[in-house]
Scaffold this active site. Structure first.
Site, mmCIF file in Angstrom:
data_model
loop_
_atom_site.group_PDB
_atom_site.id
_atom_site.type_symbol
_atom_site.label_atom_id
_atom_site.label_comp_id
_atom_site.label_asym_id
_atom_site.label_seq_id
_atom_site.Cartn_x
_atom_site.Cartn_y
_atom_site.Cartn_z
ATOM 1 N N GLY A 90 0.789 -1.228 0.000
ATOM 2 C CA GLY A 90 0.000 0.000 0.000
ATOM 3 C C GLY A 90 0.819 1.275 0.000
ATOM 4 C CB ILE A 91 0.199 4.534 1.699
ATOM 5 C CG1 ILE A 91 -1.193 4.756 1.090
ATOM 6 C CG2 ILE A 91 0.923 5.876 1.848
ATOM 7 C CD1 ILE A 91 -2.154 5.476 2.018
ATOM 8 C CE1 TYR A 125 -8.363 3.175 9.694
ATOM 9 C CE2 TYR A 125 -10.012 4.810 9.065
ATOM 10 C CZ TYR A 125 -8.781 4.210 8.870
ATOM 11 O OH TYR A 125 -7.952 4.658 7.869
#
Length: 268
Positions: free
Chosen positions: A18-19, A159
């Site tokens: 991912g990032i 979250y």
């Protein structure tokens, strides 16, 4: 000319995908020595993997022991979505990055930078400011269990709350470190095409994610978020400090325009 090249030893969490992976790749290309902290090996040969579970204090301590004595930058990218249990979400997304940062700060000198990857989901948080302050006082899993007993939330809400607390903590951290000339700021992406996008669709609702997609025409790409994090770590961002940077392709603008009584008549 302002230098946007990142040099020195840079620690990137979540570097296996991912990032975090995109950021590690971009930083390595500029000549930085990247230490990738993750539960899995980073597939990039240029990255020095250090295995680490951010939900486990002992694992974080072991990882720090394997890192160099001098660190020029830290990017706290790793995170888990709301499909995980609330204790895990808050541990990985908030407590882990805080502990890692605190342990690495003695190795940072002037001009070092800390970039925390939060989320636009911070704006969905429903916990009160006083509740967030109490969460920021939590130092370990036992205290987290007490906080969750008093504030019973499930994974999806945890979250949102973890990212709100991360943004607030980053601002406080920046103020603390001003005298040491160490910068701290956060980056808040919108939805991004990463391997856990499906988890966000499950936890946040596929319809909500589709609305975000349609508002700006697509989701973001990991390399686009990574580019902003890399810039924030660089000397070119030397006057950016203590702020949160939304990186969401204009999502907030489209939402504001939808509520504006003057948008349709706006002359361009």
């Amino acid at each position: 000319m302002t230098d946007n090249t990142v040099n020195g030893n840079i620690v990137v969490t979540g570097a296996a995908s991912g990032i975090g992976f995109a950021l590690a790749d971009q930083l390595s290309a500029t000549g930085a020595t990247v230490y990738g902290l993750d539960r899995r090996d980073c597939p990039l040969e240029s990255v020095r993997t250090v295995l680490c579970d951010l939900s486990d204090v002992d694992s974080i301590n072991d990882a720090v022991a394997a890192l160099p004595d001098r660190v020029s930058g830290l990017a706290n990218v790793a995170g888990v979505p709301g499909t995980s249990a609330a204790p895990t979400v808050l541990s990985v997304n908030l407590l882990g990055p805080r502990l890692l940062t605190e342990l690495l700060l003695p190795r940072m000198g002037e001009t070092a930078a800390i970039v925390n990857v939060a989320s636009v989901a911070a704006h969905r948080n429903t916990e009160s400011p006083a509740s967030i302050d109490d969460l920021l006082r939590v130092r370990n899993r036992a205290e987290l269990d007490i906080w969750l007993r008093d504030h019973p939330i499930e994974g999806p809400a945890a979250y949102d709350t973890s990212k709100r607390a991360l943004v607030d903590w980053t601002q406080l951290l920046a103020a603390k470190l001003t005298a040491r000339r160490i910068r701290a700021l956060s980056i808040s992406p919108g939805p991004v095409e990463t391997p856990i996008l499906a988890d966000f669709e499950e936890s946040m609702g596929s319809e909500a994610m589709a609305r975000s997609h349609d508002a700006v025409g697509r989701h973001g790409h990991p390399r686009e978020i990574a580019a902003v994090v890399a810039f924030a770590l660089s000397p070119a961002a030397s006057w950016l400090n203590g702020i949160d940077i939304p990186v969401e392709g204009g999502l907030f603008a489209t939402r504001a325009a939808a509520k504006s009584p003057v948008f349709e008549g706006l002359s361009l």
